[in-house]
Design a protein around this motif. Structure first.
Motif, PDB file in Angstrom:
ATOM      1  N   ARG A   1      54.709  86.922  77.422  1.00 14.76           N
ATOM      2  CA  ARG A   1      55.027  85.865  78.448  1.00 14.76           C
ATOM      3  C   ARG A   1      53.951  84.987  77.982  1.00 14.76           C
ATOM      4  O   ARG A   1      53.000  85.080  78.015  1.00 14.76           O
ATOM      5  N   TYR A   2      54.618  83.652  77.784  1.00 10.70           N
ATOM      6  CA  TYR A   2      53.909  82.523  77.491  1.00 10.70           C
ATOM      7  C   TYR A   2      54.175  81.593  78.701  1.00 10.70           C
ATOM      8  O   TYR A   2      55.158  81.503  79.420  1.00 10.70           O
ATOM      9  N   LEU A   3      53.267  80.848  79.336  1.00 13.24           N
ATOM     10  CA  LEU A   3      53.252  79.858  80.188  1.00 13.24           C
ATOM     11  C   LEU A   3      52.898  78.294  79.722  1.00 13.24           C
ATOM     12  O   LEU A   3      51.893  78.225  79.165  1.00 13.24           O
ATOM     13  N   PHE A   4      53.822  77.552  79.537  1.00 10.91           N
ATOM     14  CA  PHE A   4      53.559  76.113  78.718  1.00 10.91           C
ATOM     15  C   PHE A   4      53.713  75.155  79.915  1.00 10.91           C
ATOM     16  O   PHE A   4      54.720  75.076  80.641  1.00 10.91           O
ATOM     17  N   PRO A   5      52.730  74.225  80.153  1.00 11.44           N
ATOM     18  CA  PRO A   5      52.939  72.928  80.823  1.00 11.44           C
ATOM     19  C   PRO A   5      54.073  72.329  80.727  1.00 11.44           C
ATOM     20  O   PRO A   5      54.549  72.108  79.500  1.00 11.44           O
ATOM     21  N   LYS A   6      55.051  71.613  81.480  1.00 12.55           N
ATOM     22  CA  LYS A   6      56.271  71.169  81.232  1.00 12.55           C
ATOM     23  C   LYS A   6      56.072  70.078  80.095  1.00 12.55           C
ATOM     24  O   LYS A   6      56.806  69.765  79.208  1.00 12.55           O
ATOM     25  N   GLU A   7      55.074  69.144  80.391  1.00 10.67           N
ATOM     26  CA  GLU A   7      54.779  68.020  79.643  1.00 10.67           C
ATOM     27  C   GLU A   7      54.675  68.352  78.010  1.00 10.67           C
ATOM     28  O   GLU A   7      54.770  67.491  77.019  1.00 10.67           O
ATOM     29  N   ASP A   8      54.337  69.719  77.780  1.00  9.44           N
ATOM     30  CA  ASP A   8      53.875  69.883  76.509  1.00  9.44           C
ATOM     31  C   ASP A   8      55.192  70.548  75.727  1.00  9.44           C
ATOM     32  O   ASP A   8      55.271  70.818  74.463  1.00  9.44           O
ATOM     33  N   VAL A   9      56.364  70.592  76.376  1.00 15.06           N
ATOM     34  CA  VAL A   9      57.365  71.490  75.917  1.00 15.06           C
ATOM     35  C   VAL A   9      58.559  70.477  75.632  1.00 15.06           C
ATOM     36  O   VAL A   9      58.927  69.400  76.200  1.00 15.06           O
ATOM     37  N   ALA A  10      59.150  70.699  74.364  1.00 10.13           N
ATOM     38  CA  ALA A  10      60.716  70.046  74.274  1.00 10.13           C
ATOM     39  C   ALA A  10      61.670  71.183  74.601  1.00 10.13           C
ATOM     40  O   ALA A  10      61.582  72.023  73.371  1.00 10.13           O
ATOM     41  N   LEU A  11      62.324  71.046  75.518  1.00 10.69           N
ATOM     42  CA  LEU A  11      63.313  72.009  75.671  1.00 10.69           C
ATOM     43  C   LEU A  11      64.749  71.567  75.061  1.00 10.69           C
ATOM     44  O   LEU A  11      65.229  70.594  75.590  1.00 10.69           O
ATOM     45  N   LEU A  12      65.401  72.321  73.839  1.00 12.81           N
ATOM     46  CA  LEU A  12      66.284  71.846  73.014  1.00 12.81           C
ATOM     47  C   LEU A  12      67.687  72.636  73.315  1.00 12.81           C
ATOM     48  O   LEU A  12      67.584  73.738  73.486  1.00 12.81           O
ATOM     49  N   PRO A  13      68.903  71.866  73.539  1.00 13.33           N
ATOM     50  CA  PRO A  13      69.999  72.517  73.849  1.00 13.33           C
ATOM     51  C   PRO A  13      70.676  73.188  72.501  1.00 13.33           C
ATOM     52  O   PRO A  13      71.718  73.139  72.222  1.00 13.33           O
ATOM     53  N   ILE A  14      69.779  74.101  71.858  1.00 11.75           N
ATOM     54  CA  ILE A  14      70.520  75.105  70.839  1.00 11.75           C
ATOM     55  C   ILE A  14      70.248  76.280  71.020  1.00 11.75           C
ATOM     56  O   ILE A  14      69.456  76.790  71.789  1.00 11.75           O
ATOM     57  N   ASN A  15      70.554  77.133  69.847  1.00  6.46           N
ATOM     58  CA  ASN A  15      70.440  78.616  70.035  1.00  6.46           C
ATOM     59  C   ASN A  15      69.272  79.209  69.389  1.00  6.46           C
ATOM     60  O   ASN A  15      69.027  80.348  69.669  1.00  6.46           O
ATOM     61  N   SER A  16      68.573  78.527  68.561  1.00  5.19           N
ATOM     62  CA  SER A  16      67.353  78.911  67.976  1.00  5.19           C
ATOM     63  C   SER A  16      66.636  77.523  67.171  1.00  5.19           C
ATOM     64  O   SER A  16      67.260  76.521  67.206  1.00  5.19           O
ATOM     65  N   VAL A  17      65.324  77.839  67.316  1.00  8.18           N
ATOM     66  CA  VAL A  17      64.387  76.756  66.787  1.00  8.18           C
ATOM     67  C   VAL A  17      64.194  76.787  65.126  1.00  8.18           C
ATOM     68  O   VAL A  17      63.465  76.278  64.706  1.00  8.18           O
ATOM     69  N   ALA A  18      65.161  77.553  64.558  1.00  9.17           N
ATOM     70  CA  ALA A  18      65.003  77.812  62.924  1.00  9.17           C
ATOM     71  C   ALA A  18      65.270  76.285  62.512  1.00  9.17           C
ATOM     72  O   ALA A  18      66.139  75.504  63.383  1.00  9.17           O
ATOM     73  N   SER A  19      64.890  75.890  61.420  1.00 11.61           N
ATOM     74  CA  SER A  19      65.301  74.580  60.766  1.00 11.61           C
ATOM     75  C   SER A  19      66.761  74.309  60.643  1.00 11.61           C
ATOM     76  O   SER A  19      67.208  73.287  60.793  1.00 11.61           O
ATOM     77  N   GLU A  20      67.387  75.339  60.276  1.00 14.27           N
ATOM     78  CA  GLU A  20      69.000  75.263  60.296  1.00 14.27           C
ATOM     79  C   GLU A  20      69.628  74.422  61.583  1.00 14.27           C
ATOM     80  O   GLU A  20      70.234  73.619  61.613  1.00 14.27           O
ATOM     81  N   TYR A  21      68.913  74.981  62.678  1.00 10.99           N
ATOM     82  CA  TYR A  21      69.403  74.673  64.070  1.00 10.99           C
ATOM     83  C   TYR A  21      68.979  72.945  64.297  1.00 10.99           C
ATOM     84  O   TYR A  21      69.528  72.605  64.951  1.00 10.99           O
ATOM     85  N   LEU A  22      67.603  72.953  64.121  1.00 10.83           N
ATOM     86  CA  LEU A  22      66.798  72.065  64.216  1.00 10.83           C
ATOM     87  C   LEU A  22      67.377  70.814  63.411  1.00 10.83           C
ATOM     88  O   LEU A  22      67.750  69.580  64.112  1.00 10.83           O
ATOM     89  N   SER A  23      68.125  71.123  62.004  1.00  6.85           N
ATOM     90  CA  SER A  23      68.733  69.904  61.471  1.00  6.85           C
ATOM     91  C   SER A  23      70.022  69.595  62.035  1.00  6.85           C
ATOM     92  O   SER A  23      70.184  68.359  62.129  1.00  6.85           O
ATOM     93  N   ARG A  24      70.784  70.647  62.702  1.00  2.00           N
ATOM     94  CA  ARG A  24      72.171  70.180  63.229  1.00  2.00           C
ATOM     95  C   ARG A  24      71.858  69.371  64.501  1.00  2.00           C
ATOM     96  O   ARG A  24      72.432  68.478  64.927  1.00  2.00           O
ATOM     97  N   TYR A  25      70.921  69.745  65.269  1.00  2.00           N
ATOM     98  CA  TYR A  25      70.586  68.953  66.477  1.00  2.00           C
ATOM     99  C   TYR A  25      70.111  67.778  66.176  1.00  2.00           C
ATOM    100  O   TYR A  25      70.863  66.510  66.735  1.00  2.00           O
ATOM    101  N   ILE A  26      69.326  67.301  65.127  1.00  2.00           N
ATOM    102  CA  ILE A  26      68.843  66.008  64.985  1.00  2.00           C
ATOM    103  C   ILE A  26      70.046  65.089  64.277  1.00  2.00           C
ATOM    104  O   ILE A  26      70.277  64.114  64.636  1.00  2.00           O
TER     105      ILE A  26
END
Ligand SMILES: [Zn+2]
Length: 156
Positions: free
Chosen positions: A96-121
């Motif tokens: 379990r992780y707890l991150f301050p909200k201001e430190d987080v970028a919550l992205l509307p994607i299924n994974s934070v792998a580069s493949e998904y990041l490239s499609r998001y961007i």
């Protein structure tokens, strides 16, 4: 005809951390410096495809939103994300992780792998180019460190 922006040399970069649930090594929280390279194809309008400055500003703004943040894929079925008073609680298996909200970028994607990041961007960039009829195709590559990256091509 095409134009290209090199993410490393053009300073279209961001440094962020993430984890890939279930991966033996990448399942632990770790960071990367990412670079976003863009290739845009189309027909000339007057003497330009698009003003380099204008395209760089679009990409830079997206990089700034992700820079020095914890990247969380909000649609990742392997995560339990709770919006709590003191931050986002992220449960991954027994961790379990707890991150301050201001430190987080919550992205509307299924994974934070580069493949998904490239499609998001790529989708974010494409949405800002939609009025430009002379542009045909957009390629976005996200490098996770130098020498390895994943890309996505969209018709615009
Ligand atoms: Zn990683």
């Amino acid at each position: 005809m095409f134009i290209e922006l090199d993410g490393w040399r053009g300073k279209l970069r961001f440094s962020s951390c993430h984890l890939i649930p279930g991966h033996p090594k990448c399942g632990r929280l770790h960071g990367h410096t990412y670079a976003v390279s863009v290739r845009l194809e189309g027909e000339l309008e007057n003497e330009f495809l698009i003003d380099f400055f204008e395209l760089k500003e679009i990409v830079k703004k997206i990089c700034d939103e992700l820079d020095h943040r914890v990247l969380i894929a909000e649609k990742d079925p392997r995560l339990k994300i709770r919006d709590e008073e003191d931050g986002y609680s992220i449960v991954v298996g027994k961790k379990r992780y707890l991150f301050p909200k201001e430190d987080v970028a919550l992205l509307p994607i299924n994974s934070v792998a580069s493949e998904y990041l490239s499609r998001y961007i790529a989708e974010r960039i494409a949405s800002q180019l939609s009025g430009m009829k002379n542009l045909k195709r957009l390629h976005v590559r996200v490098d996770e460190g130098m020498g390895q990256g994943a890309g996505c091509t969209l018709e615009v």
